[in-house]
Design a protein around this motif. Sequence first.
Motif, PDB file in Angstrom:
ATOM      1  N   TYR A   8      14.684  -1.426   2.064  1.00 44.78           N
ATOM      2  CA  TYR A   8      15.408  -0.249   2.550  1.00 44.78           C
ATOM      3  C   TYR A   8      14.741   1.005   1.993  1.00 44.78           C
ATOM      4  CZ  TYR A   8      18.973  -3.684   3.767  1.00 44.78           C
ATOM      5  OH  TYR A   8      19.631  -4.752   4.302  1.00 44.78           O
ATOM      6  N   TYR A   9      14.748   2.056   2.797  1.00 45.68           N
ATOM      7  CA  TYR A   9      14.121   3.313   2.370  1.00 45.68           C
ATOM      8  C   TYR A   9      15.171   4.415   2.243  1.00 45.68           C
ATOM      9  CZ  TYR A   9       9.518   1.315   3.220  1.00 45.68           C
ATOM     10  OH  TYR A   9       8.382   0.537   3.159  1.00 45.68           O
ATOM     11  N   ILE A  10      15.015   5.205   1.198  1.00 47.10           N
ATOM     12  CA  ILE A  10      15.828   6.413   1.062  1.00 47.10           C
ATOM     13  C   ILE A  10      14.900   7.598   1.258  1.00 47.10           C
ATOM     14  CG2 ILE A  10      17.229   7.822  -0.537  1.00 47.10           C
ATOM     15  CD1 ILE A  10      17.925   5.204  -2.017  1.00 47.10           C
ATOM     16  N   GLY A  11      15.249   8.497   2.160  1.00 51.04           N
ATOM     17  CA  GLY A  11      14.466   9.723   2.342  1.00 51.04           C
ATOM     18  C   GLY A  11      13.151   9.541   3.059  1.00 51.04           C
ATOM     19  N   LEU A  12      13.037   8.502   3.894  1.00 56.72           N
ATOM     20  CA  LEU A  12      11.779   8.291   4.630  1.00 56.72           C
ATOM     21  C   LEU A  12      11.763   9.193   5.864  1.00 56.72           C
ATOM     22  CD1 LEU A  12       9.167   6.607   4.840  1.00 56.72           C
ATOM     23  CD2 LEU A  12      10.422   5.029   6.310  1.00 56.72           C
ATOM     24  N   ASP A  13      10.626   9.845   6.075  1.00 56.19           N
ATOM     25  CA  ASP A  13      10.497  10.716   7.239  1.00 56.19           C
ATOM     26  C   ASP A  13      10.175   9.882   8.470  1.00 56.19           C
ATOM     27  OD1 ASP A  13      10.228  13.657   8.059  1.00 56.19           O
ATOM     28  OD2 ASP A  13       8.483  12.688   8.979  1.00 56.19           O
ATOM     29  N   VAL A  14      10.627  10.362   9.618  1.00 57.98           N
ATOM     30  CA  VAL A  14      10.426   9.615  10.866  1.00 57.98           C
ATOM     31  C   VAL A  14       8.941   9.389  11.146  1.00 57.98           C
ATOM     32  CG1 VAL A  14      10.505  11.675  12.342  1.00 57.98           C
ATOM     33  CG2 VAL A  14      11.138   9.464  13.289  1.00 57.98           C
ATOM     34  N   SER A  15       8.086  10.329  10.705  1.00 53.95           N
ATOM     35  CA  SER A  15       6.658  10.212  10.997  1.00 53.95           C
ATOM     36  C   SER A  15       6.018   9.032  10.269  1.00 53.95           C
ATOM     37  CB  SER A  15       5.941  11.505  10.626  1.00 53.95           C
ATOM     38  OG  SER A  15       6.073  11.726   9.234  1.00 53.95           O
ATOM     39  N   TRP A  27       0.853  -1.186   0.000  1.00 53.56           N
ATOM     40  CA  TRP A  27       0.000   0.000   0.000  1.00 53.56           C
ATOM     41  C   TRP A  27       0.887   1.233   0.000  1.00 53.56           C
ATOM     42  CZ3 TRP A  27       0.637  -3.189   4.209  1.00 53.56           C
ATOM     43  CH2 TRP A  27       1.181  -2.620   5.366  1.00 53.56           C
ATOM     44  N   VAL A  28       0.294   2.382  -0.324  1.00 51.76           N
ATOM     45  CA  VAL A  28       1.065   3.620  -0.347  1.00 51.76           C
ATOM     46  C   VAL A  28       0.412   4.603   0.624  1.00 51.76           C
ATOM     47  CG1 VAL A  28       1.924   5.518  -1.749  1.00 51.76           C
ATOM     48  CG2 VAL A  28       1.752   3.234  -2.731  1.00 51.76           C
ATOM     49  N   GLU A  29       1.147   4.975   1.647  1.00 48.47           N
ATOM     50  CA  GLU A  29       0.615   5.916   2.633  1.00 48.47           C
ATOM     51  C   GLU A  29       0.867   7.344   2.171  1.00 48.47           C
ATOM     52  OE1 GLU A  29       2.630   4.908   6.249  1.00 48.47           O
ATOM     53  OE2 GLU A  29       1.831   2.872   6.248  1.00 48.47           O
ATOM     54  N   GLU A  30      -0.083   8.219   2.479  1.00 43.99           N
ATOM     55  CA  GLU A  30       0.096   9.646   2.187  1.00 43.99           C
ATOM     56  C   GLU A  30       0.305  10.371   3.502  1.00 43.99           C
ATOM     57  OE1 GLU A  30      -3.163   9.604  -1.441  1.00 43.99           O
ATOM     58  OE2 GLU A  30      -2.988  11.370  -0.145  1.00 43.99           O
ATOM     59  N   HIS A  31       1.370  11.097   3.588  1.00 45.43           N
ATOM     60  CA  HIS A  31       1.667  11.808   4.838  1.00 45.43           C
ATOM     61  C   HIS A  31       1.805  13.301   4.573  1.00 45.43           C
ATOM     62  CE1 HIS A  31       2.445   8.300   7.438  1.00 45.43           C
ATOM     63  NE2 HIS A  31       2.749   7.717   6.300  1.00 45.43           N
ATOM     64  N   GLU A  32       1.156  14.079   5.419  1.00 44.54           N
ATOM     65  CA  GLU A  32       1.311  15.530   5.340  1.00 44.54           C
ATOM     66  C   GLU A  32       2.216  15.979   6.466  1.00 44.54           C
ATOM     67  OE1 GLU A  32      -2.482  17.470   5.387  1.00 44.54           O
ATOM     68  OE2 GLU A  32      -3.287  16.061   3.910  1.00 44.54           O
ATOM     69  N   LYS A  33       3.022  16.968   6.162  1.00 45.98           N
ATOM     70  CA  LYS A  33       3.954  17.482   7.174  1.00 45.98           C
ATOM     71  C   LYS A  33       3.863  18.994   7.239  1.00 45.98           C
ATOM     72  CE  LYS A  33       8.182  16.489   8.279  1.00 45.98           C
ATOM     73  NZ  LYS A  33       9.643  16.331   8.119  1.00 45.98           N
ATOM     74  N   GLY A  34       4.086  19.545   8.413  1.00 50.35           N
ATOM     75  CA  GLY A  34       4.201  20.995   8.556  1.00 50.35           C
ATOM     76  C   GLY A  34       2.879  21.728   8.396  1.00 50.35           C
TER      77      GLY A  34
END
Lengths: 234, 379
Positions: free
Chosen positions: A224-231, A85-92
Motif C-alpha cells: 500500500y502507498y501513502i502519498g503516491l502521485d498519479v504519475s 527499485w526506487v523511481e525518481e519523478h519530477e513534477k511541475g
Amino acid sequence: MKGKYEEKPFKRDRRQFLKAAGITTAITISGLIVSLKPIRAETSANTAGKRFAMVINIEKCIGCHACVASCKAENNVPLGVFRTWVEEHEKGEYPNASLFFAPKLCNQCDKPPCVQACPVKATYRREDGLVLINYEWCIGCGACIQACPYAVRYFDPVKHTADKCTFCVQRVDQGLHPACVDTCVGGARVFGDLNDPNSEVSRLVSTKRVMVLKPQLGTEPQVYYIGLDVSAAK
Amino acid sequence: MVGYVLPNEEVYWGILIALYPMLTGIVAGSFIVSTLYYVFGIERFEKVSRLALIISIAFIVSSPLPLIADLKQPSRAFEIYLTPNLSSPMAIFGYLLVSYVLLMVVEALLIYSAFFVNKANLSAGIKRVFYRALALGRKKISEEGLKRDKRMIKGIALIGIPVASLFHAYVGFVFGSMKAGVWWATPIMPVSFLISAIVSGIALLIVAYVIAEKVSKGMVDRDLLNHAARFLGWFIILDLSFQLLEILFRSFMRYEEWLVVQEVFFNKLATSFVGIQLLFGATLPLLLLIVPSVRRSSLWVSVVSIIAIIGVFAYRWNTVIGGQLISRTAEGILEYSIPIFGRFGLVTAISILFLPLFIIMILLLIVPWKIEVKVKTIE
C-alpha cells in the motif's frame, strides 16, 4: 485371388491390435497420473495465521536507494535485474516544481496473475500472503513475467528461472522484517501482519488514505502507498 | 528505450515465440481445409485433402520445438504434464497437442489404410511388418470395410475441427488473456488468430499443391485452384475486418495506452504493421484475388499465397514482439533487435522452420499425396 501373401497370416486381427494398443496407452496414461507431483504448499509454522503486507510512505522516502542495495546483498540479486527499485519523478515547472521518489517491489497480490499463468505450479501463493517461486519446478517459459502488470518479475541470469521479490521469505520465516524495511533510513517502508489489528501496517492501512498500483486490474496488491502521485502509480 | 520504462522490462519472448503461432496456425488452417472433403464432402478438394493432412501433421510435430527452445530450462519441458496448473492456458497446450497428434495420426492411418494393406501384401520381410503395422494389423480390405472407414474418418475429422480451432485459438487466448499486456488483452485475439491461421493454412496448401503437382509432372487443377483462391480471399477479408476493427476501437476509445500504441504501431513498426501486415500482406493479395485470371494462374495464385503467408507472419511478429514493446507503464517503449546466433536467435528459428518441410518430404516418401488408392481385395 488367394495369393501367396496368405501363407503367413498375422495372428492378431485389427480388433486385437487396437485393443492391445488401447491397453498400452491406458497403462501409460494411468502411470503418468499416479506419478503426478503433489503441489508444494509449504507454509512456515512461524507465519501461520498471519497476512503480510507492506505500507510505503512516499513522503518519508528520501531516495537514498539503501533498500535496493540491501535487497541486492540479502538476496544475491544479479546485475541488471531488480527485486526492488526506487523511481525518481519530477513534477511541475520551476518555480512550482518538486521531486519525489517511488519505491517499487512485488505487490504480493492476493489475486496474483503470475500464479494463474504459471503452467507448472512453480509459482504459488502461501496462506500468509507471500507469492513465492519453486526454483526446482520453474521451466523458464516466461508466462509469469508476461502476466505481471508491475514488471517485478525477471529471468535470473544465473539460476535460469523466473525470480522476484519474496518479501525476504528467509527472514520473515524467522520473525524478521524484509531487508529493505530494516534498512530504510526514513522509515518509509513498514512491514507487518494485517491480521493483527495492533500492527503498524494495520494501523496505517485503516487510518491513512492508501492506494495500490493499478487497482483496476483486480490483482489486490498487498503493498500500500501513502502519498503516491498519479504519475508514478504504474 | 524511450519514456517511462520499468527496470526489469525487456522483450522476453523473441522470434521463436513469434514463430510458434505461425506453425500452429498452419496446422489448424491446413487441417480445416482437409475437412472440407472429409467432413463436408466437397469433392473438389479431394485432391488436396491428403496433402493438407500431411502438412498439418508435419507442422504439429514441429510446433513444440520453438517453445522448448525458448524455455530457460528446456530439460524440464515435460513438467507441464506432471504438474499442470489447470488455470494456465499454457498448461493445456501439452494435453491438446498430444490429443490432436493422436487424432490426426489415426485419421491419416485410416485414410491410407487400403494403401498400407496393399503395400504390405506386395512386400516381404521387415517392410511387410512396417506396412502391416501402419495398416493397424489389417490383412485385407473389403468394400464394406472401406465404407466403415469412411464413416470413421468423417467422425474423427469432425471432432478434429473443434480440436484444431482450440489448438490454435488457445494461443490467441494465452496472449488475449494477459491483462498486463495492453496490446494483447482483447477477446478478439483468439478469433482473429484462428482466422489468420486459416489464411496461412490455405495459402501454404496452395503453394504445396502447385509444387507437388509440378514435381510429379501433373496438371494443376484450375478449378480447384480457383476455388481455393476464392476461399483464401474470403478469409483474408474476415482477417482484415477483425484487425481493422481492433484498431478502430482502440483509436476511438483512446485508453491511456493509445498514445504509445500509436507510436509503436504507426511509427516504430509502421513498416511491418501498416506496410507488411495490413497493406502488402492482406490488402494486396485481396485485390489480386479479385481478378479472375489471377485465380486461375498457378503462378499468380502461388505468388499471392506466399504474400499472404508473409502477411500472417508479420501479424504474428507484430503481436508477439510489438505487444512487448509497449511498457507496463503505458508511457514508454522498449527496444528489440533479433539475435542472429544463439539459442534464441534467427538461425535457430530458420532451422526450426525447415523441420516441417523436411518431415513433409519424409512423409511423402512413405505415402503418396495424389495417387488414387485402388481397392484391391484378397478373397
